[in-house]
Structures are given as C-alpha cells and as structure tokens.
Write a protein that holds these residues in place. Structure first.
Motif, PDB file in Angstrom:
ATOM      1  N   GLY A 205      22.770  19.213   3.661  1.00 11.36           N
ATOM      2  CA  GLY A 205      23.793  18.490   2.932  1.00 11.36           C
ATOM      3  C   GLY A 205      23.318  17.140   2.435  1.00 11.36           C
ATOM      4  N   ALA A 206      24.126  16.097   2.663  1.00 11.52           N
ATOM      5  CA  ALA A 206      23.834  14.773   2.122  1.00 11.52           C
ATOM      6  C   ALA A 206      22.897  13.952   2.996  1.00 11.52           C
ATOM      7  CB  ALA A 206      25.140  13.996   1.911  1.00 11.52           C
ATOM      8  N   ASN A 207      22.621  14.411   4.215  1.00 11.53           N
ATOM      9  CA  ASN A 207      21.702  13.693   5.092  1.00 11.53           C
ATOM     10  C   ASN A 207      21.314  14.604   6.243  1.00 11.53           C
ATOM     11  OD1 ASN A 207      20.188  11.410   5.709  1.00 11.53           O
ATOM     12  ND2 ASN A 207      21.731  10.613   7.109  1.00 11.53           N
ATOM     13  N   ARG A 208      20.032  14.599   6.599  1.00 14.63           N
ATOM     14  CA  ARG A 208      19.554  15.508   7.646  1.00 14.63           C
ATOM     15  C   ARG A 208      19.678  14.886   9.022  1.00 14.63           C
ATOM     16  NH1 ARG A 208      14.879  16.051  10.351  1.00 14.63           N
ATOM     17  NH2 ARG A 208      13.614  14.780   8.955  1.00 14.63           N
ATOM     18  N   LEU A 209      20.178  15.670   9.955  1.00 14.29           N
ATOM     19  CA  LEU A 209      20.209  15.286  11.356  1.00 14.29           C
ATOM     20  C   LEU A 209      18.785  15.328  11.907  1.00 14.29           C
ATOM     21  CD1 LEU A 209      22.434  14.780  13.626  1.00 14.29           C
ATOM     22  CD2 LEU A 209      22.099  17.176  14.226  1.00 14.29           C
ATOM     23  N   GLY A 210      18.338  14.228  12.510  1.00 10.60           N
ATOM     24  CA  GLY A 210      16.999  14.191  13.086  1.00 10.60           C
ATOM     25  C   GLY A 210      16.790  15.325  14.069  1.00 10.60           C
TER      26      GLY A 210
END
Length: 617
Positions: free
Chosen positions: A417-422
């Motif tokens: 999506g709009a930002n990846r979870l580390g």
C-alpha cells in the motif's frame, strides 16, 4: 533446456545465442530463488528452469536486508496471530494495500519461517531454543524473526543451499533488456539480453517468465542500494511489455541511512538497520539548548541533544512508522536542529557492549571499522530512499496482464500500500515465491503454456538485437551514467520526502529534457559500464515518469507520499493509481478502488492493537 550457439541466418553484428526452456526467472534474490525452489518441489524438472542474475550467484540486494523477517510465531507474545499481522500491514499501508495479497503473506509466514528453520536458517534463538523475535516499527507485537543483523544475508545463503540441493540451474552476469511478446495473443514469448562478460547477445525462448528483479529506489540521489541495482528493471520491463504499474508514487524513505559527509561518499545512504531502534536505539538532534532546557539528554554517554521523537510520537517514539520517523528527521534537519553534515544521532550506548555485539554484529563491526564504537558513541543518520511500494499489477498468484508473465517480490505491487511495514519485504519475497512457483507448476502440469510462434519471437529478437548493436556503436554527446545521476537528482529534489505541485511539474519537465538527451548517447560495447547504464537509463526514465505522474495525480498526503500543498488524507483518494502504456507509447493513468479486508482481519483492526514502545525502556 537446450542451447543453440548462433542463428546462422543472422548478420554477424546481430548474431546471438539461443536458450530454449520452460520457465525463465529474471532476478536472483530471495524472490527468484524461492520461486525456483517451489517449481522443483512441485515437480517441474530443474532442467526446464533457469534463474539469471546481473551479478554472481547470491550477490543480491536481499543480502542488505538486515533487521528481520515477519511472521506471527508468537515466540514472546502468544496473543499475536496472522490476522493482527495483516491488520498492522494494512494500517501501515494506510489501507491502500490489496487485502487478499496481505492475507496471502501473513497467513503463510509462520509456516514459511519454520520451513526455513528446517533448511538451516541460522535464526537468533531464545534461551529456550525458539526462534527469537524483536520489535520493529509500527508492529503491535514482537513478530520480526532475525539472524542477528544479517537476516537477509543468512536467508539468501539458506535459499541458495536449498536451490543447489535441488539442482536449480543458474546463470551469472546476464542483463535482460527486453521482454518479447506476441501482442496479438497477449502473451510473453521470452526475453532478450546480453552476457555482461562476453558482450554476446542472448535470446531466452521461454513458455513462462518470472520477473523477480527488485525495485527502483536506486533512482534517487540518496539511496540504500548499490548504484547499479534496484534501477527499475523489473517494473520497466513489464510496463514496456504491456503490463500495468500501480502505486508508483509511494517510495519509502528509511529514517536511518548513513551520512556520507561523516563516513565517506561510498557509505552515503547505506542502511543502518531498523533493528538498532528495535533493540532500543534512540534518536537525538544536535540542539544542545533544547536538551538543556528539558534537563539534559539523559543517561551518561547519550548525545548532548534533544530526544526529539517525544514531540512527534510520544507513544511509539523511535518505533513509529518509517514515514513518520523519516519526516521527523527531515524536519529536524530543515529547521536547523540537525548535525553539520545534515543528519541526526542514533544512539544505543545505553545497552551493554556484549548485547550490541550479539544482537547487532554487522552494525557494530561496520562502525568499528569507521572509527565509531557503538557501545560508547552515537552514529549519524538521515533518511534514504529504501523501498518502492509500487510495482507491477498482478493477480492473486503473481501473474500480470500479459499471459505467462509473472512478477514477485519488490517488482510486484499490492502488498504494502502507501507504506511498507518493516520486516515485510523479506516476508513478501518468500511467501509469494511459494505461491507463484506453485501456480506456474500447476499451469505446466495442465499443459497451459500457450502456443508460441517462434517466427514472431525470432523476428522481434532480430529487430531488438539490431537496435542494441547500433547503440553499441553510437558516438553521441551524452554519457548515460551522467544522465542517470541527473535523473537521481531530479527525483530527490522533486519527488522526495516532501512534494508539491510546482516541484512535481518541474520534475516532469526535467525528465522530458533528459529523455531528449538520452536519444544522443555515447556508448561503448556491451561489456562496458556505459552500455549497462544506457540500458538502466531507459528503464529509469519510464519508472521515474510513473513516480512523478502518480505523485502529481494524488492530491492528498498518505503514508510515504507527503504533499505540502495537500497535507491531509482524503478518503476519496482511497484508490490505487494505475499506469499503462497506450498504443503510441504514452503513459496513461487511471484509478481503481481498493477492496475491503476479510471479516477475520477486520476483527483484528477493530480490536485496535498497537505497539507499546515503553516496554523497551
């Protein structure tokens, strides 16, 4: 797999080697390796597969992913499960993720982590011998499994051992320049490229092609990759072959890259793993006066600055989402509270030396070689372009719009999506490697490989290789690597951490000028760096245009996409921006709505799980 030395009816300057096979895997990182492993485990003859890479076997960007790999094992937090992992992923992605793909990854990862353990993955262990797990940013529980701070390197070594045990064929130093398709049938026929050592052109006649060629953040002036990797090959090859791209405006800037002014230009932007913060590392600015006003920086040995994340995220602190921490650091530097070299301080000296050396061995050794003792001194960091959430549009098993063409890993879109979870990047590579490999194996068992017209393939190959031959003899005005560096500056200046309409428009104008100059290159033969960068430049121009056009269209701020002229998130923009190439080669843009999560994942979302940073204090 069969080989033909040269086609005798081709002129010498366009002669080429032909490789005939069933499945070609382009990219030799974790995604490509795991896909190939699954193909063999599902019954595909290894002799019918070939994995190719631009580097030597095992030398992939995967090895630079250090901090960990996610999976809800519940080692420390038994209340964790795959639905909460999925909920965290969707929240971090600001609900632009494809929920089905998120569920595919999060459901599979506990079993995939255990499978890797069976294959000899050297995980760090708890005192009870279980796979250890640590906190990573924006995760509700400790679910990031790790091998010290060399998880990607250890994962790659584990996958290579498994692939070799299964006799998976591999070829080094091959640069793929074009996917060859039958437009009338809407299917892929193979790929064209060249051997980087000999300069010989190579045609791969393949029933199925898998793009596992990584991402595109090396297109930014400051990035965590090596300069000649993650240059957008995968998305560009797919786009040029007729597949669609999605979410290209979302580029993750990791908060903690090394600062070149302090450590040398060769280290500028290289990652300081999130594991440093996951193990308790703290961020300080260089504002001594603010620190003194608040009573000092705290424990002995800490930097004489302010622990500024208290102002931005008092609950999650340094382990808030990557976009939040990156923007906080960027603001500290812009407002004059950064270091002389344009960074801030990351400090873990409050931990014991033995703890640091055990949990962060590669970081400890790297900085020791640069004259910094992490057990007593902070390191200097600043945001760096690290991951592209966008990529190729694929279905539930990784197939693109082009029949027989698949994409996995960072090349594909949808999971983040709009930002990846580390910790989700390595997870995506191996989870979808399993799914895509199994789907291709089933396809081949059904005999659903299409009926390729070899005449079309050879005709298209001859035209493309003739074009490459002319490029290799070109004596134009511009150096492709210099233009590539200019493109990096354009994206950093106009599509970086902070964006606005004026800057994005200026970036598109600058890109148009670069396209014009890119038609007048001075290029050596195919064994030269200039030839490789001419290819990289062609890919980069398309990918950069996708980033700029997507960012200009999205008139809101969401996740890693921050518009200063549209600072709020707009619910009407809970849509994916999709890009395709029209019949005359122009880039066109549409939007599509996002699906809703499953009932099980919605329950986890409604429960409101959230990381409690202060457990680390």
């Amino acid at each position: 797999m069969s080989f033909q030395e040269r086609r005798d009816d081709q002129p010498r300057e366009t002669a080429y080697e032909t490789v005939d096979l069933g499945v070609l895997v382009i990219g030799a990182g974790a995604a490509g390796a795991r896909t190939a492993i699954e193909l063999v485990e599902q019954g595909v003859d290894p002799e019918d597969i070939l994995v190719i890479g631009k580097r030597t076997h095992g030398d992939a960007h995967t090895t630079w992913a250090r901090g960990g790999i996610n999976g809800a094992l519940g080692t420390h937090d038994p209340e964790d499960d795959w639905t909460i992992h999925a909920a965290d992923t969707l929240k971090e992605g600001h609900f632009l993720n494809d929920p089905e793909k998120v569920e595919t990854v999060t459901r599979r990862m506990p079993d995939v982590l255990r499978e890797l353990d069976d294959w000899g993955m050297p995980y760090s262990r708890t005192d009870d011998g279980e796979i250890d797990q640590r906190y990573f940013g924006a995760q509700s529980f400790r679910r990031t499994a790790f091998a010290g701070d060399h998880t990607g390197e250890s994962l790659m070594e584990t996958l290579i051992r498994r692939a070799r045990a299964l006799s998976v064929p591999y070829r080094d130093d091959v640069f793929v320049t074009r996917l060859l398709t039958d437009d009338a049938a809407g299917r892929v026929l193979g790929a064209a490229g060249f051997d980087m050592d000999t300069g010989e052109f190579v045609l791969f006649d393949a029933d199925v092609v898998v793009l596992a060629a990584g991402g595109h953040t090396s297109l930014y002036d400051r990035h965590s990759s090596r300069d000649d990797e993650n240059t957008g090959d995968g998305p560009a090859l797919a786009y040029q072959a007729g597949a669609r791209l999605m979410d290209m405006e979302f580029v993750q800037f990791h908060p903690t890259g090394m600062v070149g002014g302090r450590y040398g230009e060769e280290w500028d932007g290289r990652l300081v793993t999130e594991a440093v913060r996951g193990e308790g590392g703290r961020l300080f600015n260089a504002d001594v006066s603010a620190s003194e006003a608040s009573g000092g920086a705290g424990e002995q040995g800490s930097p004489a600055g302010e622990r500024f994340m208290e102002r931005y995220s008092p609950e999650q602190m340094e382990l808030d989402a990557r976009d939040v921490v990156a923007r906080a650091i960027d603001r500290e530097v812009r407002e004059g509270r950064g270091t002389d070299d344009g960074g801030v301080y990351l400090d873990i000296s409050h931990r014991d030396r033995d703890f640091i050396r055990e949990r962060l061995p590669r970081m400890y050794e790297r900085f020791a070689e640069l004259g910094v003792d992490m057990a007593t001194d902070p390191v200097e960091v600043a945001p760096t372009a690290h991951y592209g959430m966008g990529g190729v549009v694929v279905d539930a098993v990784g197939e693109t719009d082009v029949d027989g063409l698949y994409a996995v890993g960072e090349t594909m879109a949808g999971v983040h999506g709009a930002n990846r979870l580390g910790g989700n990047s390595l997870a995506e590579t191996v989870a979808f490697g399993v799914v895509t490999g199994a789907a291709i194996a089933a396809r081949r068992q059904r005999g659903a490989v299409g009926g390729a017209d070899s005449g079309v393939l050879y005709d298209r190959a001859a035209i493309h290789f003739a074009d490459l031959g002319r490029l290799a003899r070109s004596d134009g005005t511009y150096d492709p690597e210099a233009l590539f560096d200019e493109l990096r500056e354009v994206l950093w200046a106009h599509a970086g951490i902070r964006r606005d309409d004026r800057g994005l428009s200026a970036g598109l104008d600058a890109l148009a000028d670069l396209r014009t100059r890119a038609s007048d290159l001075a290029v050596g033969d195919p064994t030269t760096r200039s030839f490789a960068f001419a290819m990289n430049l062609g890919f980069a121009l398309d990918v950069a245009e996708g980033i700029l056009r997507g960012a200009a269209a999205r008139t809101e701020s969401r996740g890693a996409h921050a518009r200063t002229d549209y600072p709020e998130t707009d619910e009407e923009w809970r849509r994916n921006v999709v890009l395709h190439r029209d019949s005359v080669g122009a880039m066109r843009l549409t939007t599509t709505p996002v699906d809703e999560p499953s009932e099980a994942v919605q329950v986890a979302l409604d429960a409101g799980y959230e990381l409690d940073y202060h457990q680390l204090e």
